[in-house]
Write an enzyme that holds these catalytic residues in place. Structure first.
Site, PDB file in Angstrom:
ATOM      1  N   THR A 419      85.937  67.738  14.236  1.00 13.80           N
ATOM      2  CA  THR A 419      85.786  69.090  13.735  1.00 13.80           C
ATOM      3  C   THR A 419      85.200  69.985  14.821  1.00 13.80           C
ATOM      4  O   THR A 419      85.242  69.670  15.998  1.00 13.80           O
ATOM      5  CB  THR A 419      84.816  69.088  12.534  1.00 13.80           C
ATOM      6  OG1 THR A 419      83.566  68.550  12.977  1.00 13.80           O
ATOM      7  CG2 THR A 419      85.300  68.221  11.412  1.00 13.80           C
ATOM      8  N   ASP A 466      91.582  61.768   4.761  1.00  9.55           N
ATOM      9  CA  ASP A 466      90.179  61.479   4.451  1.00  9.55           C
ATOM     10  C   ASP A 466      90.027  60.810   3.090  1.00  9.55           C
ATOM     11  O   ASP A 466      88.952  60.318   2.756  1.00  9.55           O
ATOM     12  CB  ASP A 466      89.341  62.764   4.476  1.00  9.55           C
ATOM     13  CG  ASP A 466      88.748  63.035   5.848  1.00  9.55           C
ATOM     14  OD1 ASP A 466      88.899  62.186   6.751  1.00  9.55           O
ATOM     15  OD2 ASP A 466      88.128  64.096   6.033  1.00  9.55           O
TER      16      ASP A 466
END
Length: 611
Positions: A419, A466
């Site tokens: 991220t 995820d």
């Protein structure tokens, strides 16, 4: 959470070590088939470590992962914008200059403080309405290989970053929405120099060049763009211009949405089901933060669907229940004596994470309250499981923090990726921590041009990976983080704000911090909190420290950063130890006197700016 109002501050500025950046124009700047492997621990390619000086400021500060993005936030704050205004400008530039990490095709979590109240804004991606638990299973019912699942239309969740930023801006914005897109539009039109990190990421990427839009854009003549190449992105400039004029609905309806759906449903190998109805129906959410007392502080972070705050604070709470380590640092690095309980606390916390945490719209908290996982008596009991010898790979079992409505199975071990993080404090005392993502580097490897027909565009996320690839464990128990329509996948993102707990400064902001790094975000954030608040290091010193993590299996120590005696000592305690590149991207701003001191991770390109 309501906090006592902080006193107004004139926040001070010493000369910035990176002052040369300020004067430049923007355009110039349970065991399954899955195991955690090296790419899962280092979600993006490594880059040469660069010593960062730390930055002192008086009135405001912004920390982000790329100097051009930081500068966009700085310009907004200098013009009187709020922390939220600056975050929007930063995110739009990151979309352009760090496309491998975040952007409008992904999602984000934001923790915000307005001087009195802490709130969180949830822009996490959501599963399309037509998916089910077999999304990532092959025809034989076996899980797909990670990259096969990620680099496909199957992995694309409904993006939420723009909807979330728009919600936050409606409440806390000062400058007009449209003005906040000007820096990114200008850079996209005039061009920017490809950074060494982006160039290295492109060179190491396997699937992006196969995309019909991204391939010609990032690999002209079949070769990856070199560092220093001037890159223009006319498609993204036009997309951002429409979003500036029309708001987030420009992405979620109309021509841009139509193009996005075509890219996902038209993927050559594994098309996804994301629809225009999914895009139009997406809603950002405002959630109550989780604010947890720890030592002399209150640490505020994001609730589920993020596992970040719960797992960070379980680690810190377990450590607090153990005898204090006399020498946590030896010769400037964490000692074996401190690393052993830290790694063991991580094992225990990750076991709970794998059993209990998921989207709260689908998963009930143990005992009906997520704070049950942080109850002091419960953590004391967990700490009692830590001895002189390691529990070992797979040796930590989930605890029992409270009664469950459903008997959940244990989440399989599978990769989680990276991220970008932004920390900002403005002149009015508003502060935020925002972690933003498209999941793995370059997301789904699908680039959308918004129907413009122009070169470039933005990348779509692979956030659905995820979720657990399998819907239930070997005993038939459902996995809390399994794929379901409309569900938001569990995250490790840990945007964090810290406040004083006691004394005259009660309620005052102490720090903002967070990091990219997949599941290792949790360890990076936990260690940085300990280093700043317990060991007394400044933000830059804390971020400079070497990393050590475990996701329940082997203990990974940052390559070349620890003495051999430390590795040998941990191995003697029963840890399965190996060295790895652990590429965090920490950003932190701490309140110092009447001003701020900011730090940026030496492993990436970020800087701090302010006045």
């Amino acid at each position: 959470m309501m906090l006592p109002a902080t006193r107004p501050r004139r926040r001070l500025l010493a000369p910035l070590a990176a002052a040369l950046l300020l004067g430049l124009p923007l355009a110039a700047q349970a065991d399954t088939a899955f195991t955690y492997d090296i790419p899962a621990i280092a979600p993006e390619v490594s880059s040469e470590s660069e010593e960062k000086p730390g930055w002192a400021t008086e009135r405001f500060a912004v920390a982000a992962a790329n100097p051009l993005a930081t500068d966009a936030g700085y310009q907004v704050l200098k013009a009187g914008g709020s922390a939220i205004d600056a975050a929007i400008a930063v995110q739009m530039v990151l979309n352009l200059v760090e496309p491998q990490s975040s952007g409008i095709g992904g999602g984000a979590f934001l923790v915000h403080f307005d001087g009195e109240e802490v709130v969180t804004f949830d822009g996490r991606e959501a599963a399309p309405g037509a998916v089910d638990g077999s999304l990532f299973l092959d025809e034989q019912g076996e899980p797909l290989g990670f990259l096969d699942a990620a680099a496909s239309g199957l992995s694309v969740g409904v993006p939420g970053t723009l909807r979330m930023l728009e919600m936050a801006h409606n409440q806390h914005g000062v400058l007009p929405w449209a003005e906040l897109f000007a820096p990114a539009i200008r850079l996209a039109e005039e061009g920017f120099a490809v950074s060494p990190r982006l160039a290295e990421s492109l060179a190491g990427e396997e699937r992006l060049r196969d995309d019909p839009q991204a391939g010609p854009f990032y690999y002209p003549d079949g070769e990856p763009l070199a560092a220093g190449t001037t890159l223009r992105n006319p498609a993204l400039a036009e997309i951002l211009r429409r979003v500036a004029e029309e708001g987030s609905s420009a992405l979620h309806t109309g021509a841009i949405a139509h193009d996005l759906v075509l890219r996902v449903q038209g993927h050559a190998e594994r098309p996804g089901t994301l629809s225009r109805e999914d895009l139009a129906g997406y809603e950002a959410k405002q959630r109550a933060p989780l604010c947890t007392p720890w030592q002399a502080y209150v640490v505020c972070g994001f609730p589920p669907p993020s596992s970040g705050h719960l797992t960070v604070m379980q680690i810190l709470g377990i450590l607090e229940a153990l005898p204090a380590v006399e020498e946590p640092l030896v010769d400037g690095v964490p000692s074996e004596a401190w690393l052993h309980p830290f790694l063991e606390a991580s094992r225990l916390a990750f076991a709970d994470r794998g059993r209990y945490i998921g989207d709260p719209a689908f998963v009930d908290a143990p005992g009906g309250d997520w704070s049950s996982m942080l109850a002091p008596d419960y953590l004391v009991g967990r700490a009692a499981l830590i001895g002189e010898q390691s529990l070992g790979s797979g040796g930590a079992e989930p605890g029992n923090p409270g009664e469950l409505a459903t008997a959940w199975g244990q989440h399989p071990r599978q990769p989680e990726y990276g991220t970008s993080h932004i920390s900002i404090v403005d002149e009015q005392g508003n502060a935020l921590a925002m972690t933003t993502t498209i999941e793995q580097a370059f997301g789904s490897r699908i680039m959308a041009d918004g129907g413009t027909g122009l070169p470039g565009g933005y990348l779509l996320n692979n956030e659905l990976t995820d979720f657990s690839f399998i819907p239930e464990d070997d005993e038939g128990r459902p996995i809390a983080n399994r794929v379901e329509p409309g569900k938001r996948p569990r995250s490790s993102m840990s945007p964090t704000l810290v406040f004083a707990r006691d004394g005259e400064a009660r309620g005052d902001l102490v720090a903002s911090l967070g990091s990219p790094g997949g599941a290792a975000i949790i360890h990076y954030t936990a260690k940085s909190l300990v280093a700043m608040l317990d060991w007394g290091l400044d933000a830059q010193e804390a971020l400079d420290l070497p990393h050590a993590i475990t996701l329940g299996g082997p203990a990974y120590l940052e390559q070349g950063r620890f003495p051999a005696a430390t590795l040998e000592g941990l191995a003697a305690r029963g840890h399965e130890v190996s060295e790895r590149e652990l590429v965090s991207g920490l950003q932190a701003i701490q309140v110092v006197g009447e001003g701020f001191f900011g730090g940026a991770d030496p492993r990436r390109e970020g800087v701090v700016m302010g006045e």
